[in-house]
Design a protein around this motif. Structure first.
Motif, short mmCIF file in Angstrom:
data_model
loop_
_atom_site.label_atom_id
_atom_site.label_comp_id
_atom_site.label_asym_id
_atom_site.label_seq_id
_atom_site.Cartn_x
_atom_site.Cartn_y
_atom_site.Cartn_z
N ARG A 83 0.85 -1.19 0.00
CA ARG A 83 0.00 0.00 0.00
C ARG A 83 0.89 1.25 0.00
O ARG A 83 1.67 1.46 0.90
N ILE A 84 0.72 2.07 -1.03
CA ILE A 84 1.57 3.24 -1.20
C ILE A 84 1.15 4.36 -0.25
O ILE A 84 -0.04 4.57 0.01
N ASP A 85 2.13 5.08 0.26
CA ASP A 85 1.88 6.28 1.07
C ASP A 85 1.63 7.43 0.10
O ASP A 85 2.54 8.18 -0.27
N TRP A 86 0.38 7.57 -0.32
CA TRP A 86 0.03 8.43 -1.44
C TRP A 86 0.32 9.91 -1.21
O TRP A 86 0.57 10.65 -2.16
N GLU A 87 0.27 10.33 0.02
CA GLU A 87 0.46 11.76 0.29
C GLU A 87 1.91 12.12 0.58
O GLU A 87 2.23 13.29 0.82
N ARG A 88 2.77 11.14 0.55
CA ARG A 88 4.19 11.40 0.77
C ARG A 88 4.76 12.19 -0.41
O ARG A 88 4.37 11.96 -1.56
N GLU A 89 5.69 13.08 -0.14
CA GLU A 89 6.29 13.87 -1.22
C GLU A 89 7.29 13.04 -2.00
O GLU A 89 8.04 12.26 -1.43
N SER A 90 7.26 13.23 -3.31
CA SER A 90 8.27 12.61 -4.17
C SER A 90 9.46 13.55 -4.28
O SER A 90 9.48 14.63 -3.67
N GLY A 91 10.45 13.18 -5.06
CA GLY A 91 11.69 13.96 -5.13
C GLY A 91 11.51 15.37 -5.61
O GLY A 91 12.26 16.27 -5.23
N ASP A 92 10.50 15.63 -6.46
CA ASP A 92 10.33 16.97 -7.03
C ASP A 92 9.33 17.81 -6.26
O ASP A 92 8.92 18.88 -6.73
N GLY A 93 8.91 17.36 -5.08
CA GLY A 93 8.00 18.14 -4.27
C GLY A 93 6.54 17.79 -4.44
O GLY A 93 5.70 18.16 -3.62
N ALA A 94 6.19 17.06 -5.50
CA ALA A 94 4.82 16.60 -5.70
C ALA A 94 4.56 15.41 -4.79
O ALA A 94 5.48 14.74 -4.32
#
Length: 366
Positions: A83-94
């Motif tokens: 289950r992905i942590d959908w609200e976590r920030e990716s490398g580019d801030g999204a």
């Protein structure tokens, strides 16, 4: 540009082998995305330059890329169930939700653009490509034991036979466009003005591919390597000239011990002054395009050399550049189904279905 080619290759390899046949809707009950999404598989989610993208097409990529994210990043971005942590920030801030939806959307646009670009240039699958797709399908059915098992295997990946065939054909169309870029007289042909703009390519450059078996101090091992090269040469000699390029490529991937092949899959662009083994260069320059040598010995081992058309070296980047430009100018519209789609809810339904099936619990309505 190279990212597009790499993405297509990776995703094409992830697809089940090519399928065909079957009536529309015949395998809906087997298609996992149709079972968990609540969407009509034929409903339009978005359009790309006027081509409608069905929910079935879109949701396949949602499932494939969501599972890829969970597998690729593991515990870093997902829990033990994937289950992905959908609200976590990716490398580019999204957020991961935004990043994944962008990748899904771009992948859909890419495949539709391949179809549209191929159609605009009149590119269709060759007879050999059609035969390869059919052979792949039959081989996969044979491995699974029946047509029913085959369709069930596709369904667990969010595919019907029709959709699987379409995606497989799209990947083959990319290859056909690259071939057309090397064929003089084609509308996609790479002319000299374009060819010589690529770094390291000059009128004196040729493209030399080879199959290499390494040799060393053990004479018995060297003799065995030579005997194996004789067998490879016999296979090439027995190959239909129309299939020779593909056969050399396949045999090279299977047998060649040159580690540089991972970076130069279609050969090395060389001149007479290049710092390669002299016997390798001499053999390459003695050939016409699409010809191959006998067994050539160098300080590294035994080679069979093939001189490929120089344009093969740049064809992937050239077509990728055309795809990038077409994607940049594509007119894309989105329906309410796309705007309201929630990848987190979709994954929850998928994980719940997996859990029910693992426990043998009857499926509930979504």
């Amino acid at each position: 540009m190279k990212r597009i080619a790499a993405l297509l290759l990776a995703l094409a390899l992830a697809l089940p082998l090519a399928a065909c046949g079957g009536e529309a809707g015949e395998t809906d009950s087997l298609n996992v995305t149709a079972r968990i999404s609540g969407m009509d598989p034929e409903a339009t989610v978005m359009t790309v330059d006027g081509t409608e993208v069905s929910a079935e097409f879109f949701l396949y990529w949602v499932l494939a890329l969501t599972n890829n994210y969970a597998s690729l990043y593991g515990e870093e971005l997902a829990d033990s169930q994937g289950r992905i942590d959908w609200e976590r920030e990716s490398g580019d801030g999204a957020t991961l939700r935004e990043a994944l939806m962008e990748e899904i959307t771009n992948t859909v646009i890419l495949y539709i653009t391949i179809e549209n670009l191929a159609e605009s240039y009149g590119v269709i699958l060759s007879d050999s490509s059609e035969a390869a797709l059919a052979d792949s399908r039959e081989e996969y059915i044979a491995q699974l034991g029946s047509q029913e098992a085959y369709e069930e295997a596709l369904g667990t990946s969010g595919l019907t036979p029709e959709l699987n065939e379409r995606l497989s054909r799209d990947s083959m169309l990319l290859y056909e466009m690259q071939r057309e870029a090397c064929r003089e007289g084609s509308r996609l042909y790479i002319d000299d003005d374009v060819l010589y703009q690529y770094e390291g390519i000059t009128p004196d450059t040729i493209l030399a591919d080879h199959i290499l078996l390494l040799t060393g101090e053990d004479e018995e091992e060297n003799q065995a390597a030579y005997a194996q090269m004789e067998e490879i040469l016999a296979q090439l000699d027995a190959t239909d000239p129309a299939d020779l390029s593909a056969m050399f490529f396949s045999l090279g991937n299977l047998y060649s011990e040159d580690t540089g092949r991972a970076y130069y899959p279609y050969g090395y662009p060389i001149t007479r002054d290049s710092s390669y083994a002299q016997s390798f260069k001499d053999a390459a320059f003695a050939l016409e395009e699409n010809q191959y040598s006998g067994i050539v010995e160098s300080e590294f081992g035994y080679h069979i050399v093939m001189r490929r058309p120089l344009r093969e070296y740049v064809a992937a980047d050239y077509i990728s550049g055309m795809l990038t430009a077409a994607m940049d100018r594509a007119e894309v519209t989105y329906t309410d189904l796309y705007e309201s789609f929630d990848p987190a809810a979709f994954q929850e339904e998928y994980l719940a279905l997996q859990a029910r099936e693992a426990e043998g619990t009857p499926e509930t309505e979504t």
